[in-house]
Design a protein around this motif. Structure first.
Motif, PDB file in Angstrom:
ATOM      1  N   LEU A  90       0.781  -1.004  -0.094  1.00  0.00           N
ATOM      2  CA  LEU A  90       0.023   0.051  -0.030  1.00  0.00           C
ATOM      3  C   LEU A  90       0.742   1.090  -0.102  1.00  0.00           C
ATOM      4  CD1 LEU A  90      -2.748  -1.175   2.457  1.00  0.00           C
ATOM      5  CD2 LEU A  90      -2.801  -1.221   0.157  1.00  0.00           C
ATOM      6  N   LEU A  91       1.022   1.748  -1.221  1.00  0.00           N
ATOM      7  CA  LEU A  91       2.172   2.790  -1.481  1.00  0.00           C
ATOM      8  C   LEU A  91       1.739   4.028  -0.407  1.00  0.00           C
ATOM      9  CD1 LEU A  91       2.897   2.473  -5.105  1.00  0.00           C
ATOM     10  CD2 LEU A  91       4.321   1.708  -3.211  1.00  0.00           C
ATOM     11  N   GLU A  92       0.341   4.405  -0.501  1.00  0.00           N
ATOM     12  CA  GLU A  92      -0.124   5.477   0.325  1.00  0.00           C
ATOM     13  C   GLU A  92       0.547   5.659   1.849  1.00  0.00           C
ATOM     14  OE1 GLU A  92      -3.709   2.990   0.648  1.00  0.00           O
ATOM     15  OE2 GLU A  92      -1.814   3.024  -0.740  1.00  0.00           O
ATOM     16  N   GLU A  93       0.959   4.389   2.474  1.00  0.00           N
ATOM     17  CA  GLU A  93       1.535   4.401   3.758  1.00  0.00           C
ATOM     18  C   GLU A  93       2.899   5.041   3.660  1.00  0.00           C
ATOM     19  OE1 GLU A  93       1.449   0.490   5.143  1.00  0.00           O
ATOM     20  OE2 GLU A  93      -0.893   0.478   5.288  1.00  0.00           O
ATOM     21  N   PHE A  94       3.526   4.592   2.826  1.00  0.00           N
ATOM     22  CA  PHE A  94       4.883   5.048   2.386  1.00  0.00           C
ATOM     23  C   PHE A  94       5.032   6.561   2.211  1.00  0.00           C
ATOM     24  CE2 PHE A  94       4.973   0.579   1.840  1.00  0.00           C
ATOM     25  CZ  PHE A  94       6.012   0.142   2.721  1.00  0.00           C
ATOM     26  N   VAL A  95       3.851   7.004   1.423  1.00  0.00           N
ATOM     27  CA  VAL A  95       3.547   8.509   1.105  1.00  0.00           C
ATOM     28  C   VAL A  95       3.565   9.375   2.400  1.00  0.00           C
ATOM     29  CG1 VAL A  95       2.628  10.137  -0.242  1.00  0.00           C
ATOM     30  CG2 VAL A  95       3.465   7.946  -1.223  1.00  0.00           C
ATOM     31  N   VAL A  96       2.749   8.819   3.267  1.00  0.00           N
ATOM     32  CA  VAL A  96       2.536   9.720   4.272  1.00  0.00           C
ATOM     33  C   VAL A  96       3.868   9.848   5.294  1.00  0.00           C
ATOM     34  CG1 VAL A  96       1.306   9.524   6.612  1.00  0.00           C
ATOM     35  CG2 VAL A  96       0.006   8.985   4.729  1.00  0.00           C
ATOM     36  N   ARG A  97       4.626   8.746   5.346  1.00  0.00           N
ATOM     37  CA  ARG A  97       5.837   8.641   6.146  1.00  0.00           C
ATOM     38  C   ARG A  97       6.667   9.903   5.409  1.00  0.00           C
ATOM     39  NH1 ARG A  97       5.030   2.740   6.129  1.00  0.00           N
ATOM     40  NH2 ARG A  97       3.831   2.390   8.008  1.00  0.00           N
ATOM     41  N   ALA A  98       6.868   9.672   4.186  1.00  0.00           N
ATOM     42  CA  ALA A  98       7.748  10.486   3.566  1.00  0.00           C
ATOM     43  C   ALA A  98       7.305  11.863   3.530  1.00  0.00           C
ATOM     44  CB  ALA A  98       7.723  10.125   2.087  1.00  0.00           C
ATOM     45  N   GLY A  99       6.022  12.316   3.274  1.00  0.00           N
ATOM     46  CA  GLY A  99       5.688  13.674   3.906  1.00  0.00           C
ATOM     47  C   GLY A  99       5.951  14.314   5.283  1.00  0.00           C
ATOM     48  N   VAL A 100       5.619  13.221   6.114  1.00  0.00           N
ATOM     49  CA  VAL A 100       6.004  13.542   7.532  1.00  0.00           C
ATOM     50  C   VAL A 100       7.273  14.204   7.732  1.00  0.00           C
ATOM     51  CG1 VAL A 100       5.959  13.000   9.955  1.00  0.00           C
ATOM     52  CG2 VAL A 100       3.832  12.607   8.440  1.00  0.00           C
ATOM     53  N   GLN A 101       8.313  13.348   7.189  1.00  0.00           N
ATOM     54  CA  GLN A 101       9.658  13.462   7.278  1.00  0.00           C
ATOM     55  C   GLN A 101      10.078  14.668   6.502  1.00  0.00           C
ATOM     56  OE1 GLN A 101      11.433  10.084   5.131  1.00  0.00           O
ATOM     57  NE2 GLN A 101      10.933   8.618   6.783  1.00  0.00           N
ATOM     58  N   VAL A 102       9.398  15.305   5.581  1.00  0.00           N
ATOM     59  CA  VAL A 102       9.937  16.793   5.044  1.00  0.00           C
ATOM     60  C   VAL A 102       8.983  17.819   5.800  1.00  0.00           C
ATOM     61  CG1 VAL A 102      10.573  15.622   2.924  1.00  0.00           C
ATOM     62  CG2 VAL A 102       8.429  16.646   3.125  1.00  0.00           C
ATOM     63  N   GLY A 103       8.338  17.620   6.794  1.00  0.00           N
ATOM     64  CA  GLY A 103       7.580  18.469   7.565  1.00  0.00           C
ATOM     65  C   GLY A 103       6.403  19.067   6.827  1.00  0.00           C
ATOM     66  N   LEU A 104       5.706  18.198   6.203  1.00  0.00           N
ATOM     67  CA  LEU A 104       4.289  18.251   5.525  1.00  0.00           C
ATOM     68  C   LEU A 104       3.318  17.537   6.589  1.00  0.00           C
ATOM     69  CD1 LEU A 104       4.676  17.534   1.816  1.00  0.00           C
ATOM     70  CD2 LEU A 104       4.132  19.764   2.829  1.00  0.00           C
ATOM     71  N   SER A 105       2.123  18.091   6.647  1.00  0.00           N
ATOM     72  CA  SER A 105       0.962  17.797   7.534  1.00  0.00           C
ATOM     73  C   SER A 105       0.201  16.849   6.921  1.00  0.00           C
ATOM     74  CB  SER A 105       0.409  19.179   8.241  1.00  0.00           C
ATOM     75  OG  SER A 105       1.382  19.797   9.180  1.00  0.00           O
ATOM     76  N   PRO A 106       0.081  15.561   7.252  1.00  0.00           N
ATOM     77  CA  PRO A 106      -0.850  14.834   6.536  1.00  0.00           C
ATOM     78  C   PRO A 106      -2.337  15.343   7.047  1.00  0.00           C
ATOM     79  CG  PRO A 106       0.225  13.439   8.008  1.00  0.00           C
ATOM     80  CD  PRO A 106       0.709  14.961   8.163  1.00  0.00           C
ATOM     81  N   VAL A 107      -3.320  15.633   6.223  1.00  0.00           N
ATOM     82  CA  VAL A 107      -4.704  15.928   6.500  1.00  0.00           C
ATOM     83  C   VAL A 107      -5.648  14.818   6.237  1.00  0.00           C
ATOM     84  CG1 VAL A 107      -6.622  17.319   5.577  1.00  0.00           C
ATOM     85  CG2 VAL A 107      -4.190  18.305   5.496  1.00  0.00           C
ATOM     86  N   LEU A 108      -5.455  13.769   5.411  1.00  0.00           N
ATOM     87  CA  LEU A 108      -6.606  12.832   5.157  1.00  0.00           C
ATOM     88  C   LEU A 108      -6.031  12.056   4.216  1.00  0.00           C
ATOM     89  CD1 LEU A 108      -8.338  13.293   2.463  1.00  0.00           C
ATOM     90  CD2 LEU A 108      -9.292  15.170   3.919  1.00  0.00           C
ATOM     91  N   LEU A 109      -6.582  10.770   4.041  1.00  0.00           N
ATOM     92  CA  LEU A 109      -6.395   9.678   3.113  1.00  0.00           C
ATOM     93  C   LEU A 109      -7.886   9.554   2.463  1.00  0.00           C
ATOM     94  CD1 LEU A 109      -4.282   7.376   4.992  1.00  0.00           C
ATOM     95  CD2 LEU A 109      -3.160   8.369   2.982  1.00  0.00           C
ATOM     96  N   LEU A 110      -7.689   9.660   1.148  1.00  0.00           N
ATOM     97  CA  LEU A 110      -9.164   9.658   0.308  1.00  0.00           C
ATOM     98  C   LEU A 110      -9.099   8.335  -0.525  1.00  0.00           C
ATOM     99  CD1 LEU A 110     -11.314  12.109  -1.175  1.00  0.00           C
ATOM    100  CD2 LEU A 110     -10.528  10.447  -2.446  1.00  0.00           C
ATOM    101  N   ILE A 111      -9.939   7.376  -0.412  1.00  0.00           N
ATOM    102  CA  ILE A 111      -9.859   6.161  -1.252  1.00  0.00           C
ATOM    103  C   ILE A 111     -11.387   6.324  -2.173  1.00  0.00           C
ATOM    104  CG2 ILE A 111      -9.936   3.496  -1.469  1.00  0.00           C
ATOM    105  CD1 ILE A 111      -8.575   3.520   1.291  1.00  0.00           C
TER     106      ILE A 111
END
Length: 430
Positions: free
Chosen positions: A368-389
């Protein structure tokens, strides 16, 4: 971020959560869950948020490209998170779905891609000519191809795809376009014709220049096409390439209303189309100018973009072997690439700006690539708002995080939405 900007962004975020959680436009209520990773918790919304039952996308989008998303996807976020005049950007623009949908809605379209082919497919559709202009130019080019370019050498290997007379005209058209470009005489009509011809090179109907082959977003090798010809007992028929280009132009322009042309014209001069890697795009565009990023990166090594586009590159005078297409086999390598892309996008975003990052399940749902995207975004300081499927064939499930695509991953869009908040502005200065 000013207090007003912060409050506006917070208000948009609050309204979006409310809308998604209560969405039932296509007959099903949203399934709401959460994804957790340590102390991080991100809301998850599952429903059919855009569908084939909605308004048809503008005909201007009907240019085939491998693994492209529907125009309804960027439009969903453009309508909710931006205003006319805002900049909307896609660092993996491919055929240009996001920039073109942005332009049609009065937003300023920016895009980039490592392959020069992307700009040639997207940019001409921001300033489309009339059918009459295309028809007149095709008459001129046909005359040149029959005279000046009649002696242009053909690529014999391509006879697996084309009738000799078709290939002679195709090589003449290619030579005309390359000469016009090298001399600085390539205008908007020529560029449009090049886009349409690129889209008609190969396919599986009489609307393409070639004999029957794979769908138009996949160019098989010469050797494989020869095997297809043998197995189907077929030989390439003669095609009128200029009639095919005119017919496809009519199809692309048939849904373009006067108000669409007005919208395109209002933003075309401010459009930006860059040819560069997504992990260096912030070197080419001004920082803190983008309101929304909508994009979809390569999904590991699922799609062979270089292989699919080799014939299109040949027609456009692009050396496909020199195009640096990402091809990550390991999820860890892919996540590192996504981290660099998200950091670049974060620098381009205005304070309070958004990133809608679409991925899909790969390897039959085991990754599930979205899990890795969330972690990557957090690592650069972005705030994850939601996941939409966005589930095209919606099926209720108690565990919405476990909603699976089919084996090919074609029925579901999985989008991670980030916001650039006050706490991550300092990354811009790095």
């Amino acid at each position: 971020m000013t207090p007003d900007t912060h409050l506006i962004a917070q208000g948009l975020e609050s309204r979006l959560h409310e809308e998604l959680s209560t969405f039932a436009e296509f007959g099903e209520r949203t399934v709401v869950d959460a994804w957790r990773d340590g102390e991080l918790e991100v809301p998850v919304y599952v429903n059919e948020y855009w569908t084939s039952k909605q308004r048809q996308a503008n005909s201007l989008h009907e240019v085939s490209y491998r693994a492209c998303f529907k125009p309804q996807l960027p439009r969903f976020f453009i309508d909710r998170l931006t205003a006319p005049g805002d900049v909307v950007f896609d660092p993996f623009m491919g055929r240009g779905t996001t920039p073109i949908e942005a332009a049609l809605s009065g937003r300023i379209p920016w895009g980039s891609d490592a392959n020069p082919l992307a700009k040639r497919l997207a940019a001409p559709r921001l300033s489309p000519p009339s059918v009459a202009m295309v028809s007149d130019r095709l008459v001129e080019i046909n005359g040149l191809c029959m005279a000046k370019f009649d002696s242009v050498g053909v690529v014999d290997d391509l006879l697996a795809f084309y009738h000799p007379n078709t290939l002679r005209l195709l090589c003449g058209l290619r030579e005309y376009l390359l000469e016009r470009e090298s001399s600085g005489e390539l205008d908007a009509v020529d560029a449009w014709i090049r886009t349409v011809a690129t889209n008609r090179l190969t396919g599986h109907s009489t609307g393409f220049f070639s004999v029957y082959t794979l769908p138009p977003n996949q160019a098989v090798s010469v050797e494989r096409q020869a095997r297809i010809n043998t197995s189907r007992e077929q030989t390439p028929p003669e095609r009128d390439i200029f009639s095919i280009i005119e017919k496809k132009s009519r199809q692309l322009l048939r849904g373009l209303a006067p108000e669409d042309r007005t919208a395109l014209a209002s933003v075309a001069r401010e459009s930006r189309m860059e040819t560069c890697s997504a992990d260096s795009v912030a070197e080419h565009l001004p920082h803190e100018t983008v309101s929304l990023v909508v994009t979809s990166p390569p999904f590991l090594d699922v799609v062979q973009y270089a292989q699919d586009n080799w014939l299109r590159c040949w027609f456009n005078g692009i050396e496909s072997s020199e195009v640096a297409i990402w091809h990550c086999r390991k999820v860890e390598d892919w996540q590192a690439r996504m981290r660099s892309v998200l950091e670049q996008c974060q620098r381009l975003l205005k304070p309070g700006g958004w990133i809608a990052f679409e991925v899909g399940e790969v390897r039959k749902g085991s990754v599930l690539l979205e899990e890795f995207v969330v972690r990557a975004g957090v690592q650069v300081g972005l705030s994850p708002v939601l996941l939409l499927i966005n589930q095209q064939d919606f099926t209720k499930t108690a565990n919405c995080w476990g909603v699976r695509n089919n084996a090919r991953g074609t029925n579901t869009n999985r989008i991670v939405l980030f916001r650039k908040t006050a706490g991550n502005n300092q990354l811009t200065a790095r």
